[in-house]
Design an enzyme around this catalytic site. Structure first.
Site, mmCIF file in Angstrom:
data_model
loop_
_atom_site.group_PDB
_atom_site.id
_atom_site.type_symbol
_atom_site.label_atom_id
_atom_site.label_comp_id
_atom_site.label_asym_id
_atom_site.label_seq_id
_atom_site.Cartn_x
_atom_site.Cartn_y
_atom_site.Cartn_z
ATOM 1 N N LYS A 79 49.079 39.250 71.147
ATOM 2 C CA LYS A 79 50.445 39.534 71.611
ATOM 3 C C LYS A 79 51.361 38.373 71.258
ATOM 4 O O LYS A 79 50.970 37.201 71.426
ATOM 5 C CB LYS A 79 50.414 39.771 73.128
ATOM 6 C CG LYS A 79 51.734 40.256 73.718
ATOM 7 C CD LYS A 79 51.585 40.503 75.231
ATOM 8 C CE LYS A 79 52.827 41.077 75.858
ATOM 9 N NZ LYS A 79 52.651 41.308 77.316
ATOM 10 N N SER A 125 54.350 45.780 78.658
ATOM 11 C CA SER A 125 54.949 45.109 77.518
ATOM 12 C C SER A 125 53.985 44.871 76.349
ATOM 13 O O SER A 125 54.439 44.648 75.232
ATOM 14 C CB SER A 125 55.535 43.758 77.946
ATOM 15 O OG SER A 125 54.536 42.906 78.447
ATOM 16 N N SER A 161 51.432 45.044 82.342
ATOM 17 C CA SER A 161 51.712 45.003 80.904
ATOM 18 C C SER A 161 50.488 45.122 79.999
ATOM 19 O O SER A 161 50.647 45.313 78.795
ATOM 20 C CB SER A 161 52.476 43.726 80.555
ATOM 21 O OG SER A 161 53.824 43.888 80.910
#
Lengths: 492, 493
Positions: free
Chosen positions: B79, B154, B178
């Site tokens: 990420k 996210s 997330s």
């Protein structure tokens, strides 16, 4: 001025001299470092970095808290003070100003032989910001070497009654901080910084509007600025006008405080607990806290007040001498090291006290005189305690005269050499050879018949003159006591 | 089966047997990324040279008999709010568009030590603020199962990369769901470990007291393997907890659910949960019972406050954590625009005339709407006069939630909830209504508020859209949680 009572409160920042910074392992000593060299991702506030609290700094906070009789709370939570400024890389300062680690406390001062106890509000720990160096008209440079330096903030109650008292307070605090060995505490170098709040009120009345004074970079500036402000405010009040609550800066060249242009609106720092750091816990045992107050207490060194009493008792010094010798840790240390060096020579207790007094005298007169003359600090001088002890020993054992000793001392101060070497180099050895001395004395007697006659008639002073003449002939290298003895014998 | 479709266990097996090399595996993944990314947009940065070098080194080690373990040579996607040294870390924000990372995150160091092959940096909601990856400055990621839908967020890029087999596994971060929510939307496994089990060093902070790094994988076993690699004590993160490493490293294998007490939370059955999800939750209960677990219903009404608490505490921390992006030290700055346009008769609005304007304009231009919304919310909730009634009150409720959850775990080994009330929604469906978007976090937020671990396991489908069931475990109870998750995985289908 007598109509009004002065009320002063101080906010003092003390930079700690820990090895590393407050929340990273960067070198904390960057006085001589090039800008932006003592930095790392943490104190630069790079994304993803996390603070790690410096345990030594927390321990020192508590050490000062104990030394100043504060109440040590069970712990505290670091918090964030949020604001924007280029010298503040994270846009928040990690502090502990609302969850105070040490509550209250006091510091005892002696002013004009009276003891005053100044109450403290609290003591807390935080990180320092960096520095802005203003360049031309349209830019400033940021130096983050200082960013993250551990800083103790000490806030007094509005309990100080005169500029002199304020100055004495800071001086005494500096002495204690240096005794504790936690800061260089140098106002000129900015590792001890002081802001002052001052207001006037009718004796016993309610507190007046206060003015905060900044830019106080020495004891002298602190006192002068407060004296100026005391006068300025009383003049305004005399005219029945109102004091404006504001921040003023001390302009040392003009000898005035001037209003500082600050933003009208008050800042909202939006304090909240620092989520990156767990609470700091203080306990009696390891089970209930990482910081053990008992253990920290054991690390408390002898403080000025105790040392002063001990000097009086142990060395038979006068209170005044003991006070001056203990006012600065470095001076006290110099004195004790001098005495310690003499001690090694196996003296009786009584002799020791005599030596200690001599050492005190040398320090308080000759050494202080020289330091003042050269405008030097005790930490900067070349002369070392061990050599001063040797010098005293040389005098006491009659090997040199007091006059020669002063000459040697001056040389020691200038060069840092041992007294023995100076004596050899300059040929200042005492004339101990009886034969040589007797020869000179004979000459003096024959050259001064009048004085000899006077002495024989009972004029004691004449003997002194003759001794002086011998000393002059020997260029001070004779032992005056020996000269005295021999003269008396010859003149019978 | 294509190499990129393998899970960690299978890939490790193939590497071990010499069926293919790490370079083979990496190249296949890179090819798939190049093929799919223009459409899916799962990656912001592809670190091809890094990946191929790491793969070559891994192969060389293997040849010498020095292979470092199960993750050695296996490609992973990271990420883009986790620092990988010498490459950009953008947090999907314009403000960090050109930011080159100075240090590896703690978890990246651990993965590199384990021999991982880093394929690239995946898309996310800007600074992880969002639940759909739509707030990314680099445009939204598409759900590989239905390109008209969001992958969740996210960690949407990481979830999509795993679901589209662009990588073998991925790393994400979870502040309010997330990792778990996009895992649910994309039909993969997503694990948020106990707060403090994995170091946050190098994670670009969103909300420090809630953020936690974790794996997104194709199987529960894989999640367990990666967790073991990540859960190491980090003395440089003061919130890193030794207990995490101690308890997680002790887990040898996943033994099943026999005798475990599982509580099914009433919240999962409320009206606004999609019918299919509700039905499958019931199926999950039956399967767990069949596997030997005791399952009973549990009512924990305090959980209804978790979302409200979250949307006060999280923005306060966001507003403070994002203060450092001010145009002074790094990242986007209007001050640089001024220097660039100096001498020209430019009166562009973006040019700052003083320090204040550098701050205002840099942040106004550098941040997107959702980030700004949270900064404003947070600034409000922590401002003088409101601090007590918002922040402080929320902290108090947080403490109560934590206590009640901890108490529940005295009676239960694990708790069960849907991961999300719905399956993946359409792109732009909820962007106009932040509250609707926030409501997607309702089942995931309690784990962050209480600091406990949570995992989403793919369980059923509504049409072609997958959804997960969430298992919550007690603090440092990852072993129990993984056992229940495994049982659900085996029951799936």
């Amino acid at each position: 001025m007598t109509k009004y009572e002065t009320v002063i409160g101080l906010e003092i920042h003390i930079q700690l001299k820990t090895k590393s910074k407050m929340f990273c392992r960067c070198d904390n000593f960057s006085v001589k470092a090039e800008p932006n060299t003592n930095i790392c991702p943490v104190c630069l506030g790079m994304p993803g970095t996390l603070p790690k609290a410096n345990k030594k700094a927390i321990e020192w906070l508590y050490l000062l808290g104990i030394a100043l009789n504060g109440k040590i709370r069970d712990g505290f939570q670091f918090e964030r003070k949020n604001y924007y400024y280029p010298d503040l890389p994270k846009a928040y300062q990690i502090t502990s100003s609302t969850d105070k680690p040490v509550d209250g406390g006091f510091l005892e001062l002696e002013i004009d032989r009276e003891t005053r106890k100044v109450e403290l509000d609290h003591i807390h720990l935080e990180e320092d910001a960096g520095k802005l160096v203003h360049g031309g008209d349209d830019y400033s440079l940021v130096d983050l070497n200082r960013a993250g330096t551990p800083l103790i903030e000490l806030v007094t109650k509005p309990d100080i009654r005169s500029p002199k008292e304020a100055k004495t307070f800071v001086q005494r605090l500096r002495a204690i901080v240096r005794y504790l060995g936690i800061s260089y505490a140098n106002m000129e170098e900015g590792n001890l910084r002081c802001d002052a709040n001052i207001s006037l009120r009718k004796a016993g009345g309610k507190l007046g509007e206060k003015v905060e004074i900044k830019n106080l970079n020495s004891f002298k500036m602190l006192e002068r600025a407060l004296e100026y402000e005391e006068k300025r405010q009383s003049e305004i009040l005399e005219l029945n006008k109102k004091i404006i609550q504001e921040t003023r800066g001390w302009d040392d060249a003009k000898g005035k405080t001037l209003p500082q242009r600050l933003k009208e609106e008050t800042q909202d720092y939006r304090y909240f607990p620092e989520p990156d750091l767990p609470p700091i816990l203080v306990g009696k045992t390891e089970k209930n806290g990482e910081f053990l107050i008992g253990e920290i207490k054991n690390k408390l060194p002898e403080l000025p007040a105790e040392k002063e009493k001990r000097f009086e008792k142990e060395y038979g010094l006068s209170r005044a001498d003991a006070k001056i010798l203990t006012a600065e840790i470095e001076i006290a240390r110099f004195f004790e090291q001098t005495v310690g060096a003499i001690e090694e020579t196996d003296k009786s207790a009584e002799e020791m006290r005599r030596y200690a007094k001599k050492a005190a005298n040398w320090i308080l007169t000759e050494l202080f005189y020289k330091m003042k003359e050269k405008d030097e600090d005790i930490t900067k001088i070349k002369i070392i305690p061990f050599h001063l002890a040797s010098l005293i020993d040389l005098i006491e054992s009659g090997q040199i005269s007091g006059k020669i000793a002063k000459e040697i001392f001056n040389e020691m101060y200038e060069t840092g050499k041992e007294p023995e070497n100076i004596i050899k180099e300059k040929g200042l050895e005492q004339i101990t050879g009886l034969e040589e001395l007797e020869k000179i004395i004979k000459e003096v007697i024959s050259n001064n018949p009048k004085s000899v006659e006077d002495y024989k008639k009972g004029k004691e002073a004449a003997l002194g003159y003759l001794v002086g003449q011998v000393m002059k002939e020997t260029k001070g290298k004779a032992n005056p006591q020996a000269v005295n003895e021999i003269l008396k014998q010859k003149l019978v | 089966m294509k190499l990129n479709e393998l899970d960690i266990v299978q890939a490790a097996e193939g590497l071990k047997k010499g069926e293919f090399s790490s370079v083979d595996l990496t190249q296949v993944c890179l090819e798939v990324i190049k093929k799919l990314n223009p459409e899916i947009n799962a990656f912001i940065t592809i670190t091809e040279d890094l990946a191929l070098n790491q793969a070559k080194e891994s192969d060389a080690r293997r040849k010498m008999g020095n292979s470092r373990g199960i993750l050695d040579g296996i490609p992973v996607a990271i990420k883009d709010n986790i620092a990988v040294k010498d490459y950009p870390t953008t947090a999907a924000s314009k403000i960090l568009e050109n930011y080159i990372t100075v240090e590896d995150a703690f978890v990246i160091k651990k993965l590199k030590e384990a021999g991982a092959v880093i394929l690239g940096k995946t898309n996310l909601d800007e600074f992880a603020c969002g639940g759909s990856t739509e707030t990314s400055y680099f445009e939204t990621t598409k759900n590989p199962i239905d390109h008209s839908r969001v992958p969740g967020g996210s960690s949407g890029g990481s979830a999509a990369a795993v679901a589209a087999d662009m990588c073998i596994y991925a790393i994400g971060s979870d502040t309010g769901g997330s990792i778990r929510q996009p895992a649910s939307y994309c039909g993969i496994v997503g694990l948020k470990p106990t707060y403090g089990a994995v170091s946050r060093n190098g994670l670009f902070a969103m909300a420090s007291s809630l953020d936690q790094i974790g794996p997104l994988t194709k199987t529960v076993e894989d999640a367990f393997i990666v967790l073991k690699e990540l859960a190491k004590y980090d003395e440089k993160d003061s919130t890193s907890n030794k207990k995490g490493e101690e308890t997680i490293q002790k887990i040898v294998d996943l033994k099943g659910v026999k005798g475990l007490k599982v509580g099914i939370l009433k919240q999962g059955k409320v009206a606004n949960v999609q019918a299919g999800i509700k039905n499958d939750l019931e199926k999950a209960v039956q399967k767990l019972k069949a596997a030997g677990a005791q399952v009973t219903e549990l009512n924990l009404p305090i959980l209804d406050y978790a979302l409200a608490v979250y949307y006060i505490l999280m923005p306060v921390e966001v507003s403070s954590n994002l203060g450092r992006y001010d145009g002074i030290k790094y990242g986007y700055s209007v001050a640089l625009l001024r220097d660039a346009t100096e001498g020209q008769a430019s009166s562009k609005e973006t040019v700052a005339r003083n320090l204040e304007e550098v701050y205002f304009k840099t942040r106004a231009e550098g941040f997107g709407d959702e980030v700004k919304r949270r900064i404003m919310l947070g600034a409000y909730a922590s401002s003088a006069g409101y601090f007590d009634q918002y922040y402080l009150k929320a902290q108090k409720v947080r403490a109560i939630i934590k206590k009640e959850i901890d108490d529940a775990f005295k009676k239960f080994d694990c708790l069960l909830l849907p991961t999300t009330p719905t399956t993946a929604f359409k792109i732009s469906e909820k962007t106009k209504d932040p509250i609707m978007m926030y409501l997607e976090d309702i089942f995931t937020v309690p784990a962050n508020i209480a600091g406990i671990p949570g995992i989403s396991v793919p369980f059923g489908k509504e049409g072609n859209l997958p959804f997960g069931i969430q298992v919550l475990g007690p603090e440092f109870g990852e072993e129990k949680l993984l056992n229940v998750a495994k049982a659900l995985e085996e029951a799936d289908g």
